[in-house]
Scaffold this motif. Structure first.
Motif, short mmCIF file in Angstrom:
data_model
loop_
_atom_site.label_atom_id
_atom_site.label_comp_id
_atom_site.label_asym_id
_atom_site.label_seq_id
_atom_site.Cartn_x
_atom_site.Cartn_y
_atom_site.Cartn_z
N UNK A 1 8.99 -2.92 -6.35
CA UNK A 1 8.26 -3.97 -7.07
C UNK A 1 8.79 -5.35 -6.72
N UNK A 2 10.13 -5.48 -6.64
CA UNK A 2 10.71 -6.78 -6.28
C UNK A 2 10.25 -7.22 -4.90
N UNK A 3 10.12 -6.29 -3.97
CA UNK A 3 9.65 -6.64 -2.63
C UNK A 3 8.21 -7.15 -2.68
N UNK B 1 12.36 13.17 0.71
CA UNK B 1 13.80 13.10 0.43
C UNK B 1 14.10 12.71 -1.00
N UNK B 2 13.06 12.60 -1.83
CA UNK B 2 13.28 12.29 -3.24
C UNK B 2 13.37 10.81 -3.56
N UNK B 3 13.08 9.93 -2.60
CA UNK B 3 13.12 8.50 -2.86
C UNK B 3 11.85 8.05 -3.56
N UNK B 4 11.99 7.11 -4.49
CA UNK B 4 10.84 6.59 -5.22
C UNK B 4 10.02 5.67 -4.32
N UNK B 5 8.70 5.84 -4.35
CA UNK B 5 7.78 4.99 -3.58
C UNK B 5 6.71 4.45 -4.54
N UNK B 6 6.56 3.14 -4.59
CA UNK B 6 5.55 2.51 -5.43
C UNK B 6 4.21 2.58 -4.71
N UNK B 7 3.18 3.04 -5.41
CA UNK B 7 1.85 3.17 -4.80
C UNK B 7 0.82 2.37 -5.58
N UNK B 8 -0.39 2.27 -5.03
CA UNK B 8 -1.54 1.63 -5.68
C UNK B 8 -1.29 0.17 -6.02
N UNK C 1 -6.75 -6.75 2.43
CA UNK C 1 -6.18 -5.57 3.08
C UNK C 1 -5.14 -5.98 4.14
N UNK C 2 -5.41 -7.09 4.83
CA UNK C 2 -4.45 -7.57 5.83
C UNK C 2 -3.12 -7.92 5.18
N UNK C 3 -3.17 -8.47 3.97
CA UNK C 3 -1.93 -8.79 3.26
C UNK C 3 -1.21 -7.51 2.85
N UNK C 4 -1.93 -6.58 2.24
CA UNK C 4 -1.31 -5.34 1.77
C UNK C 4 -0.83 -4.48 2.94
N UNK C 5 -1.57 -4.50 4.05
CA UNK C 5 -1.21 -3.68 5.19
C UNK C 5 0.07 -4.12 5.87
N UNK C 6 0.48 -5.36 5.66
CA UNK C 6 1.72 -5.84 6.28
C UNK C 6 2.95 -5.54 5.43
N UNK C 7 2.77 -5.08 4.23
CA UNK C 7 3.92 -4.79 3.36
C UNK C 7 4.55 -3.47 3.77
N UNK C 8 5.76 -3.54 4.25
CA UNK C 8 6.49 -2.34 4.67
C UNK C 8 7.87 -2.37 4.02
N UNK C 9 8.18 -1.33 3.28
CA UNK C 9 9.47 -1.25 2.58
C UNK C 9 9.76 0.23 2.29
N UNK C 10 11.04 0.64 2.31
CA UNK C 10 11.37 2.06 2.06
C UNK C 10 10.92 2.56 0.69
N UNK C 11 10.66 1.64 -0.25
CA UNK C 11 10.25 2.06 -1.59
C UNK C 11 8.79 1.73 -1.89
N UNK C 12 7.99 1.59 -0.84
CA UNK C 12 6.55 1.41 -1.00
C UNK C 12 5.82 2.51 -0.24
N UNK C 13 4.66 2.91 -0.77
CA UNK C 13 3.78 3.82 -0.04
C UNK C 13 2.94 2.96 0.89
#
Length: 655
Positions: free
Chosen positions: A467-469, A494-501, A400-412
């Motif tokens: 995904x690339x991020x 705003x209609x931007x795609x966000x990768x989840x799960x 969770x610590x790894x996933x929680x640090x991922x911040x990007x405009x196209x990620x949830x």
């Protein structure tokens, strides 16, 4: 000495003629029939850009080409008249629209237009019977002959057009019956304002009633019944008389032959005084009121007793979040967990989530997702993981610590998590505009607002960046998403795609790491191997094909169910590349090259050998190169709207 001179001159002339012929060969072979059509139909010279000295595929009004052949001819509201005969030579024509002109007379033989998919000839003065040659255009999807002067019967040979989705014939003078029509695939059908008679076939019973209006002799569902119903003569002619008893059979003579019984009832009714009737009515009302009061007291008492026995009412699982009670400290033998936030600010506790008004968004192989409305008005998405799939506490917290640090405009973004014995929760930002799955497959049919090409390209680019991020964020860990599919591509406000799960595949047990195929999984995943970045690329390629075709990742054709990549490859191999694209994209002009470019990227991502697939960072660059001007990140697609929960079973796609 004259002979050599003649030879040199002859050679020079031959070379000059060859140059002219080569120059002419560079133009489309459709130039001549187009110029013949202009000469016959454009008396007012509205087509000023049409010139025999220029290439029709460059800047001619209404002309679009594919591989140096005219594929689209859209000439609407230009006052054109004359003959369509020259256009029958455009053998590669796919779209022909001549709406709102002044063409008249019968439609010529168009059987040579075997590639035609869309034909719009409405609001002209065409006459004669239904064009017989049109029934041979087996690739036709849309046919609009409305607002003309066609006569005669609509032929049953129209049933040959098995791909037809639109058939508009309103405001003509068609007559006869349509009982022989059997076109269950039609989405848009209209014969209003003709002279059609007889019964509407069952295959058209689901079409709106308005599509059959102004045809006096037409009957059957959805219009009035064809078999006339005989009204009850006693009921119709009496003043407040009680209905007669049901008589076996439907013979109206039997009913009408018992006037004495009816008269007796009239006399009986006349003997009851008005005061007696009022007393009877009041008595009935009082009895009903007493019964209602007793029932109300009984159920209210039970409800109060249940509220006294329990501290809070139980919530229905389909509407509210149902959490395990094990995190509470008063549960003997269980430890209490804690909410861990990644932005450093504790916003709520578990009890706040328990009190939240929530609804289920969907179920997957790793857990169930909910939308939770907190008491302070904030909305979050909560994923309740299946406990049997999660390992120990330390392993869970490290991941969770790894996933929680991922911040990007196209990620949830993962905002927080909760771990306790029997309860594991993940808290995310809530995405209000639903998933790509809903936008592509939800509400297919008339009235649907399609997802336009610009929006699809923008979503593809955004999802690829997300995904690339993930792939590049932790080089040592080589993180993979593990479950790329259209339900996991969400859209923000705003209609931007966000990768989840992303990152949930690590919670799958070895036996469950390769769940039942849903069309997205790479071939190497079938043996139970762990998800990799290369398998993500394959899944993303399937998602691109889903965007391009509008089809679910498992396609059913004559040979049964096949994966979408195999179906697309088979169609492309037969040189029918255009057949793979979503019909909803046919309305947009000048996008064929971009669609083919994205198709090539998708096919490169879905090759069988993992080593031959590109990296996601390279996929991002290829998608961005399709269109020189990048789609604005603030542009909101018109088709993005709030949508209800849509089960993946709509397409047979399961986690």
């Amino acid at each position: 000495m004259a002979r050599p001179t003649f030879s040199i001159t002859h050679i020079a002339l031959s070379m000059l003629l060859l140059c002219f012929s080569v120059s002419g060969a560079s133009l489309t072979p459709d130039l001549e029939p187009l110029m013949q059509f202009k000469a016959a139909s454009d008396a007012a010279n509205k087509l000023t850009t049409w010139n025999s000295a220029t290439d029709p595929c460059t800047h001619w009004t209404g002309v679009s080409c594919l591989k140096n052949r005219v594929s689209h001819l859209v000439l609407e509201n230009l006052g054109l008249n004359g003959s369509l005969e020259p256009l029958s030579a455009l053998s590669q024509l796919r779209v022909l629209s001549l709406k709102q002109n002044r063409f008249s007379g019968p439609i010529p033989d168009l059987s040579n237009l075997t590639a035609l998919k869309l034909l719009f000839l409405s609001h002209n003065n065409f006459s004669g019977e239904f064009p017989a040659s049109i029934t041979s255009l087996f690739r036709l999807y849309r046919l609009d002959l409305s607002f003309n002067n066609f006569t005669g019967k609509i032929p049953e040979k129209v049933n040959r057009l098995t791909h037809l989705l639109t058939l508009r014939l309103e405001n003509n003078r068609f007559s006869g019956s349509i009982e022989g029509l059997n076109m269950s695939n039609l989405q848009d059908f209209n014969v209003t304002g003709n002279r059609i008679t007889g019964e509407i076939p069952k295959s058209l019973a689901g079409i709106p009633k308005s599509s059959f209006a102004e045809n006096a002799g037409l009957c059957g569902s959805p219009m009035q019944s064809c078999k006339g119903t005989v009204s009850d003569p006693i009921r119709a002619g009496s003043d407040g008389a009680v209905a007669p008893p049901v008589i076996s059979g439907n013979n109206p003579k039997t009913v009408a032959s018992s006037p004495s019984a009816a008269n007796g009832r009239h006399k009986g009714a006349a003997r009851i005084s008005p005061m007696a009737l009022i007393a009877i009515i009041l008595g009935d009302v009082l009895v009903l009121a007493m019964i209602s009061l007793l029932l109300y007291c009984y159920f209210w008492r039970n409800y109060v007793a249940k509220m006294r026995d329990g501290k809070r009412s139980k919530l229905v699982e389909s509407e509210k979040i149902v959490y395990s009670s094990s995190p509470y400290p008063n549960q003997i033998g269980y430890e209490r967990g804690r909410m861990v936030f990644f932005d450093g600010v504790k916003r709520f506790e578990l009890e706040d989530l328990l009190r939240a008004s929530a609804e289920m968004l969907g179920k997957g192989g790793f857990g169930t997702a909910y939308k939770a409305m907190l008491d302070d008005g904030n909305v979050v998405a909560v994923k309740r993981l299946k406990d049997e799939n999660v390992g120990g506490k330390r392993e869970f917290e490290q991941h969770m610590e790894v996933l929680g640090r991922l911040r990007h405009p196209n990620l949830v973004s993962l905002k927080a998590y909760y771990f306790a014995r029997g309860e594991k929760l993940l808290v995310y930002d809530y995405m209000p505009n639903g998933s790509l799955f809903w936008l592509l497959h939800g509400n297919r049919g008339p009235g649907r607002t399609p997802l336009d090409w610009t929006a699809r390209l923008k979503i593809a680019a955004g999802a690829a960046r997300g995904l690339a991020f993930i792939h590049n964020s932790c080089k040592s860990l080589r993180l993979a998403h593990g479950n790329v599919k259209s339900t996991n591509i969400l859209l923000d406000k705003t209609g931007n795609a966000r990768v989840s799960d992303f990152g949930h595949s690590v919670f799958a047990s070895p036996t469950a790491s390769a769940p039942r195929s849903n069309g997205y999984h790479a071939p190497e995943s079938s043996d139970g191997r762990k998800a990799t970045q290369k398998s993500d690329v394959y899944s993303f390629g399937v998602l691109l094909l889903e965007l391009l075709t509008g089809k679910c990742p498992s396609v059913v054709d004559a040979g049964g169910a096949v994966d979408l990549p195999r179906w697309v490859q088979a169609v492309v191999r037969e040189e029918w590349t255009a057949e793979v694209f979503d019909l909803e994209l046919m309305r947009y002009k000048d996008i064929e090259e971009e669609m083919v470019g994205l198709l090539q990227i998708a096919l490169s991502c879905t090759v069988v050998s993992p080593d031959q697939r590109p990296r996601m960072s390279h996929v991002v660059k290829m998608i961005e190169e399709i269109r020189a001007v990048e789609v604005s990140p603030h542009e909101t697609p018109e088709s993005v709207s709030k949508s209800p929960c849509l089960s993946e079973d709509t397409c047979g796609a399961s986690q």
